[in-house]
Scaffold this active site. Structure first.
Site, PDB file in Angstrom:
ATOM      1  N   TYR A  25       0.831  -1.199   0.000  1.00 56.21           N
ATOM      2  CA  TYR A  25       0.000   0.000   0.000  1.00 56.21           C
ATOM      3  C   TYR A  25       0.869   1.254   0.000  1.00 56.21           C
ATOM      4  O   TYR A  25       0.614   2.199  -0.761  1.00 56.21           O
ATOM      5  CB  TYR A  25      -0.922  -0.038   1.222  1.00 56.21           C
ATOM      6  CG  TYR A  25      -1.821   1.167   1.362  1.00 56.21           C
ATOM      7  CD1 TYR A  25      -2.917   1.346   0.515  1.00 56.21           C
ATOM      8  CD2 TYR A  25      -1.584   2.116   2.354  1.00 56.21           C
ATOM      9  CE1 TYR A  25      -3.738   2.450   0.650  1.00 56.21           C
ATOM     10  CE2 TYR A  25      -2.407   3.212   2.498  1.00 56.21           C
ATOM     11  CZ  TYR A  25      -3.487   3.378   1.645  1.00 56.21           C
ATOM     12  OH  TYR A  25      -4.295   4.474   1.776  1.00 56.21           O
ATOM     13  N   GLU A  38     -12.156   5.164   4.579  1.00 56.81           N
ATOM     14  CA  GLU A  38     -11.634   6.028   5.644  1.00 56.81           C
ATOM     15  C   GLU A  38     -12.680   6.179   6.745  1.00 56.81           C
ATOM     16  O   GLU A  38     -12.345   6.250   7.932  1.00 56.81           O
ATOM     17  CB  GLU A  38     -11.225   7.388   5.086  1.00 56.81           C
ATOM     18  CG  GLU A  38     -10.020   7.379   4.170  1.00 56.81           C
ATOM     19  CD  GLU A  38      -8.707   7.025   4.849  1.00 56.81           C
ATOM     20  OE1 GLU A  38      -8.664   6.952   6.102  1.00 56.81           O
ATOM     21  OE2 GLU A  38      -7.713   6.804   4.131  1.00 56.81           O
ATOM     22  N   TRP A  41      -5.549   1.222  10.145  1.00 60.54           N
ATOM     23  CA  TRP A  41      -5.769   1.119   8.705  1.00 60.54           C
ATOM     24  C   TRP A  41      -5.510  -0.287   8.196  1.00 60.54           C
ATOM     25  O   TRP A  41      -6.152  -0.745   7.249  1.00 60.54           O
ATOM     26  CB  TRP A  41      -4.903   2.140   7.972  1.00 60.54           C
ATOM     27  CG  TRP A  41      -5.119   2.148   6.494  1.00 60.54           C
ATOM     28  CD1 TRP A  41      -4.222   1.843   5.526  1.00 60.54           C
ATOM     29  CD2 TRP A  41      -6.333   2.473   5.803  1.00 60.54           C
ATOM     30  NE1 TRP A  41      -4.790   1.956   4.276  1.00 60.54           N
ATOM     31  CE2 TRP A  41      -6.094   2.346   4.427  1.00 60.54           C
ATOM     32  CE3 TRP A  41      -7.612   2.856   6.236  1.00 60.54           C
ATOM     33  CZ2 TRP A  41      -7.064   2.585   3.464  1.00 60.54           C
ATOM     34  CZ3 TRP A  41      -8.592   3.106   5.268  1.00 60.54           C
ATOM     35  CH2 TRP A  41      -8.307   2.960   3.910  1.00 60.54           C
TER      36      TRP A  41
END
Length: 201
Positions: free
Chosen positions: A31, A53, A61
């Site tokens: 990522y 989000e 995350w």
């Protein structure tokens, strides 16, 4: 991505220095190298980032990244038209799906946000990017220098809330800005710093 282990830069087995948060977990590494900070203008991918989000709020995350494939499946690839058509039965079904984050408010917000997105003028990509700040004069050298919110993320949050979006607070919107390349918070010395959408190979 506000909690970052020290040291702030880590040199990987490939000899590349990376922001420490993106250097230790294979999913984070991919990522970090391929997505985070890369300018994104595709409206479907931007809607996906907006939703994810929101789901991330209060969580790490990596929890979202590891579930992203399932999120994409149950939310129809985050096509706003298809998500907007989801109903109460879909919400109840998703609340029973252990592959995603089973939070009624966040699931309902994703559906409601899709309905707002479908009616937007200007479209989502233009709206979001209209709040992109000017590049910093100096790149951060540690994550202590990276803010949790900015005037731009606060203004974006306010505008999205005015239009009916939910789970779009200023901190969440700054994370969105980082994720979609509206800001480049790769640290000084990170191999991805300043590369924009350059190839990663």
């Amino acid at each position: 991505m506000s909690v970052v282990p020290r040291p702030d830069l880590v040199v990987g087995e490939d000899g590349r220095a990376r922001c420490a948060w993106g250097a230790r977990d294979p999913e984070y590494l991919r990522y970090h190298d391929e997505e985070w900070g890369v300018p994104q203008h595709d409206p479907v991918r931007l809607f996906e980032k907006l939703c994810l989000e929101g789901f991330q709020a209060g969580l790490s995350w990596i929890t979202i990244l590891r579930r992203r494939t399932a999120f994409r499946e149950v939310f129809h690839g985050f096509d706003p038209d298809r998500v907007a058509a989801m109903d109460h039965a879909d919400v109840e079904r998703l609340l029973g799906d252990a592959r995603i984050i089973r939070h009624r408010g966040k699931i309902e917000a994703a559906i409601g946000n899709a309905r707002v997105t479908r009616e937007l003028d200007p479209p989502l990509d233009r709206l979001l990017w209209s709040f992109a700040p000017e590049p910093r004069d100096e790149r951060p050298t540690s994550f202590a220098e990276v803010p949790a919110t900015t005037p731009e993320s606060t203004a974006l949050s306010r505008e999205l809330r005015r239009r009916g979006y939910r789970f779009v607070g200023p901190t969440t919107m700054y994370a969105l800005m980082q994720a979609c390349g509206m800001v480049d918070d790769h640290l000084e010395g990170c191999w991805r710093a300043g590369r924009g959408d350059a190839p990663t190979g």
